[in-house]
Scaffold this motif. Sequence first.
Motif: not given
Length: 157
Positions: A34-51
């Motif tokens: 679950l923690i790994e899934a939360a981290r992956q979601t965070r990374e995807a969200r950060v990538r989206s924000l950077r884009d």
Amino acid sequence: MTDKVHEECVALEGEVEDRVANLVSLLQARKSRLIEAARQTREARVRSLRDQVTRCATHLQTTTALLTFCIEALKETDSAAFLQIGGMLSVRAATAAGSWGGAEGVQEIARLPLLDLTLDDKPLRRAIDQLTFVQLKREYATTGNCHLCVRSYASVD
């Protein structure tokens, strides 16, 4: 006979200890996933924000360049040259101004929550509350009460 009861109780305590330890290790493994899934979601969200920031920065540079060109056109001393490009600049400026509201994802990014994840632990809490011996479940079903049923997690729900 008393010694046999004590031996069986010790064996039962050991089995309960082992099974609960196994359940705890399964829970720890699930926690890691679950923690790994939360981290992956965070990374995807950060990538989206950077884009999105990159797209907005590009759009801002384009708009700034158009504005600079308009300022230079206003400084033009030749009236004929200004009249030739004035209408075109007006249309381009209006288009650029209108495109900010519709820029890809600008409105969408403001509406999205930062991380939209909620841990659903109620089924596990219920399962923990119902963890008992099979024989006691039958006793509870026939008598309607169980002296070992402890509802420690019910108040958390």
